[in-house]
Design an enzyme around this catalytic site. Structure first.
Site, PDB file in Angstrom:
ATOM      1  N   LYS A  82      56.345  33.097  33.474  1.00 51.69           N
ATOM      2  CA  LYS A  82      56.352  34.562  33.420  1.00 51.69           C
ATOM      3  C   LYS A  82      56.223  35.071  34.855  1.00 51.69           C
ATOM      4  CE  LYS A  82      52.995  37.549  33.042  1.00 51.69           C
ATOM      5  NZ  LYS A  82      53.516  38.526  34.014  1.00 51.69           N
ATOM      6  N   GLU A 129      55.534  41.171  36.506  1.00 52.21           N
ATOM      7  CA  GLU A 129      56.359  42.286  36.007  1.00 52.21           C
ATOM      8  C   GLU A 129      56.699  43.283  37.114  1.00 52.21           C
ATOM      9  OE1 GLU A 129      53.282  41.450  35.332  1.00 52.21           O
ATOM     10  OE2 GLU A 129      52.022  43.102  34.606  1.00 52.21           O
ATOM     11  N   CYS A 145      47.589  35.979  50.149  1.00 58.90           N
ATOM     12  CA  CYS A 145      46.269  35.406  49.861  1.00 58.90           C
ATOM     13  C   CYS A 145      45.719  34.705  51.104  1.00 58.90           C
ATOM     14  CB  CYS A 145      46.348  34.437  48.700  1.00 58.90           C
ATOM     15  SG  CYS A 145      47.274  32.968  49.090  1.00 58.90           S
ATOM     16  N   GLU A 164      38.435  42.353  48.175  1.00 59.65           N
ATOM     17  CA  GLU A 164      39.784  42.037  48.671  1.00 59.65           C
ATOM     18  C   GLU A 164      40.606  43.331  48.630  1.00 59.65           C
ATOM     19  OE1 GLU A 164      42.440  39.824  46.045  1.00 59.65           O
ATOM     20  OE2 GLU A 164      43.190  38.705  47.765  1.00 59.65           O
TER      21      GLU A 164
HETATM   22  P1  NAD Z   1      47.175  40.027  38.928  1.00 60.51           P
HETATM   23  O1  NAD Z   1      45.937  39.288  38.607  1.00 60.51           O
HETATM   24  O2  NAD Z   1      47.217  41.477  38.697  1.00 60.51           O
HETATM   25  O3  NAD Z   1      48.413  39.423  38.085  1.00 60.51           O
HETATM   26  C1  NAD Z   1      48.831  38.077  38.233  1.00 60.51           C
HETATM   27  C2  NAD Z   1      49.640  37.678  37.009  1.00 60.51           C
HETATM   28  O4  NAD Z   1      48.762  37.581  35.886  1.00 60.51           O
HETATM   29  C3  NAD Z   1      50.720  38.692  36.610  1.00 60.51           C
HETATM   30  O5  NAD Z   1      51.873  37.971  36.202  1.00 60.51           O
HETATM   31  C4  NAD Z   1      50.100  39.421  35.440  1.00 60.51           C
HETATM   32  O6  NAD Z   1      51.059  39.936  34.521  1.00 60.51           O
HETATM   33  C5  NAD Z   1      49.296  38.319  34.781  1.00 60.51           C
HETATM   34  N1  NAD Z   1      48.155  38.748  33.977  1.00 60.51           N
HETATM   35  C6  NAD Z   1      47.342  39.801  34.190  1.00 60.51           C
HETATM   36  N2  NAD Z   1      46.380  39.843  33.238  1.00 60.51           N
HETATM   37  C7  NAD Z   1      46.586  38.782  32.435  1.00 60.51           C
HETATM   38  C8  NAD Z   1      45.931  38.276  31.274  1.00 60.51           C
HETATM   39  N3  NAD Z   1      44.869  38.880  30.718  1.00 60.51           N
HETATM   40  N4  NAD Z   1      46.398  37.163  30.694  1.00 60.51           N
HETATM   41  C9  NAD Z   1      47.467  36.519  31.223  1.00 60.51           C
HETATM   42  N5  NAD Z   1      48.151  36.955  32.305  1.00 60.51           N
HETATM   43  C10 NAD Z   1      47.708  38.071  32.908  1.00 60.51           C
HETATM   44  O7  NAD Z   1      47.528  39.670  40.448  1.00 60.51           O
HETATM   45  P2  NAD Z   1      48.653  40.326  41.381  1.00 60.51           P
HETATM   46  O8  NAD Z   1      48.208  41.696  41.765  1.00 60.51           O
HETATM   47  O9  NAD Z   1      49.994  40.145  40.784  1.00 60.51           O
HETATM   48  O10 NAD Z   1      48.585  39.356  42.651  1.00 60.51           O
HETATM   49  C11 NAD Z   1      47.745  39.565  43.751  1.00 60.51           C
HETATM   50  C12 NAD Z   1      46.530  38.675  43.675  1.00 60.51           C
HETATM   51  O11 NAD Z   1      46.924  37.313  43.654  1.00 60.51           O
HETATM   52  C13 NAD Z   1      45.615  38.825  44.878  1.00 60.51           C
HETATM   53  O12 NAD Z   1      44.283  38.834  44.430  1.00 60.51           O
HETATM   54  C14 NAD Z   1      45.892  37.577  45.694  1.00 60.51           C
HETATM   55  O13 NAD Z   1      44.845  37.155  46.523  1.00 60.51           O
HETATM   56  C15 NAD Z   1      46.155  36.597  44.610  1.00 60.51           C
HETATM   57  N6  NAD Z   1      46.899  35.453  45.117  1.00 60.51           N
HETATM   58  C16 NAD Z   1      46.204  34.305  45.321  1.00 60.51           C
HETATM   59  C17 NAD Z   1      46.841  33.191  45.837  1.00 60.51           C
HETATM   60  C18 NAD Z   1      46.068  31.922  46.076  1.00 60.51           C
HETATM   61  O14 NAD Z   1      46.656  30.940  46.480  1.00 60.51           O
HETATM   62  N7  NAD Z   1      44.767  31.908  45.843  1.00 60.51           N
HETATM   63  C19 NAD Z   1      48.214  33.261  46.150  1.00 60.51           C
HETATM   64  C20 NAD Z   1      48.901  34.454  45.921  1.00 60.51           C
HETATM   65  C21 NAD Z   1      48.224  35.556  45.401  1.00 60.51           C
END
Ligand code: NAD
Length: 497
Positions: free
Chosen positions: A179, A182, A287, A395
């Site tokens: 997935k 979005e 990240c 963050e």
């Molecule tokens: P997010 O948590 O909002 O969403 C990530 C994904 O999870 C999306 O596809 C979303 O649709 C899905 N999602 C959200 N709630 C869910 C649920 N209850 N069940 C299943 N899926 C769900 O994150 P974002 O805003 O898209 O990305 C940014 C974040 O990602 C930042 O915090 C960043 O630090 C982190 N990130 C971390 C790394 C790492 O290596 N640690 C790498 C890239 C990004």
């Protein structure tokens, strides 16, 4: 076979076919530089996710039995296809995320590199054998594929983060459902089109567009063996807890707040240039982006403040696809959405109200013509930040940098270690003694010595510690093979006939 080129509405890819799914609603996909909608994405129902999982389960029956050398070939071919289509993938990332072209190119290179690393699966997946584990008894360890694996992707690397998992899962004999975020679904549309050409059997790779409904369906389905998620720590923690409760494997990588520690003996000019790209690449939405600079000693703190302020003002902003400056290494685009922008503006207000000094204010940036509806915030810098301030603890995920002062290396390391997150941390020094102390004592998963973005290459593990990860197996490289395989241990003896 339809193609994703010029498609205005994203589709799902299931069993080797593009389908218009049943959906709960449609979201607009915006170019964050211009604010214009250029595509739409369906938020698929749970039933659509289940359909993809069933297809992947069916495909596993043959794919899991396919020879390792044969499984590696489509992944090798995919690396070639990525190379041949680099320009198109780069533009897709830039268009839907507003990431600069140099950063988007680096992202695509890492996708390709992960395919190349996973093509070595016939070696990576080899087990062990101990002849003579006991008298007349031999033992061997097999690394076997398990079935259907799922991946839930974040917005900030629409291409690279899925490729920390996808090529390894497939090459090791598993099947896959993904997935995309979005917010940025179109790059994986383009990638699914290339995957369609790389020679994988139907159903081995599947893509379902949607929001958390699809993610929850992945975690609920009994035929999914494991889930990888990369996202905020709230999401990562939730996915880890749900998968643990449902008896699934999981990898859950979360948020970050990365500190760069400047020692009094640092090479200042090289350091400031390095800090700049770490803090403002992808508008701070990485990240591994640094968002905290720690000057050790009064003199270095003042020097970092002075030089970083000057450098931050040199960042060029605008439409990342504008040919006039698109290839400038200092170009910075907008943040991903108006919602993200508002959240960052609220946090800047919080920093001011808690008493930090706003020394570079990026709020009032006037976008160039054509970008009036874009989501721009220019580089923003606070100094006089203390550990308990909200802008240090949270963050921010935008181009906002905190400058802090420590009286000693020990105090700087304490700041890193007291923080909830532990993804990356770097030190700038010419002293081997201080560098060694930092790499051994700083509690972060990825450490840089005079390197502001210590993101490992594809062959090495990627992941943090503390609140930045909720699992023990990290992403990419040979590490991830342990996630995608079951170690079966055979103990055997043969009696004389
Ligand atoms: P997010 O948590 O909002 O969403 C990530 C994904 O999870 C999306 O596809 C979303 O649709 C899905 N999602 C959200 N709630 C869910 C649920 N209850 N069940 C299943 N899926 C769900 O994150 P974002 O805003 O898209 O990305 C940014 C974040 O990602 C930042 O915090 C960043 O630090 C982190 N990130 C971390 C790394 C790492 O290596 N640690 C790498 C890239 C990004």
């Amino acid at each position: 076979m339809t193609t994703a080129t010029n498609r205005k509405t994203a589709q799902n890819y299931v069993s080797g076919r593009w389908i218009d799914p049943e959906y709960e609603s449609m979201l607009d996909v915006e170019n964050p530089c211009t604010g214009e909608t250029f595509a739409r994405v369906p938020l698929s129902t749970a039933a659509e996710a289940n359909r993809a999982i069933e297809a992947a389960h069916e495909a596993f029956k043959d794919w899991g039995q396919t020879a390792a050398s044969r499984r590696a070939q489509p992944i090798f071919k995919l690396a070639e296809l990525i190379g041949q289509n680099e320009d198109r993938i780069v533009r897709s990332i830039a268009e839907e995320l507003g990431k600069s072209l140099p950063d988007s190119i680096a992202e695509v290179k890492r996708m390709r590199e992960n395919c190349q690393a996973a093509s070595g699966m016939p070696i990576l997946q080899q087990g062990d054998k101990l002849v003579g584990a006991a008298a007349g008894i031999d033992s061997e360890v097999l690394k076997l594929p398990l079935g259907v694996f799922a991946m839930i992707a974040p917005f900030n690397f629409p291409g690279m983060v899925p490729f920390w998992f996808l090529p390894y899962a497939l090459a090791s004999g598993n099947t896959f459902v993904i997935k995309p975020s979005e917010q940025v679904p179109m790059t994986m549309q383009a990638m699914a089109e290339l995957i369609d050409q790389c020679g994988l059997p139907e159903g081995v790779f599947n893509l379902v567009n949607g929001d958390k409904t699809v993610g929850e369906a992945f975690m609920a389905h009994p035929k999914v063996v494991g889930v990888s998620v990369v996202g905020s720590s709230t999401t990562a923690r939730h996915v880890a807890a749900t998968c643990a409760a449902n008896g699934k494997r999981f990898q859950a990588l979360g948020g970050a707040k990365n500190h760069l520690v400047a020692m009094p003996d640092a090479n200042v000019d090289a350091m400031i240039a390095n800090m700049l790209t770490s803090c403002f690449g992808c508008a701070g939405q990485r990240c591994m982006a640094s968002s905290v600079l720690v000057g050790v000693g009064e003199e270095m703190y003042n020097l970092v403040t002075k030089k970083f302020i000057q450098a931050a003002r040199e960042i060029v902003m605008g439409d990342v696809l504008d040919p006039n400056f698109a290839n400038d290494p200092l170009v910075m685009g907008p943040v991903v959405s108006s919602k993200a922008k508002q959240r960052i503006l609220d946090l800047i207000d919080k920093g001011i109200s808690e008493g930090a000094n706003l020394v570079v204010d990026g709020r009032a940036f006037t976008p160039p013509e054509g970008c009036e509806k874009g989501h721009f915030i220019a580089p923003t810098v606070f100094n006089g930040v203390t550990p308990e301030m909200t802008i240090h603890k949270i963050e921010i995920f935008g181009p906002v940098v905190c400058i802090m002062k420590a009286d000693s290396l020990d105090e700087a390391i304490q700041m890193v270690n007291d923080h909830e997150f532990g993804n990356g941390a770097s030190i700038y020094t010419q002293s081997g003694y201080h560098a060694r102390k930092f790499k051994l004592e700083a509690q972060a998963g990825m450490i840089g010595i005079n390197v502001g973005i210590p993101a490992p290459v594809a062959h090495l593990p990627f992941g943090g510690v503390k609140g930045s990860i909720f699992s023990d197996i990290k992403a990419q490289g040979k590490e991830v093979v342990n996630f995608y395989t079951e170690k079966k241990i055979i103990t055997e003896r043969y009696w004389e006939e």
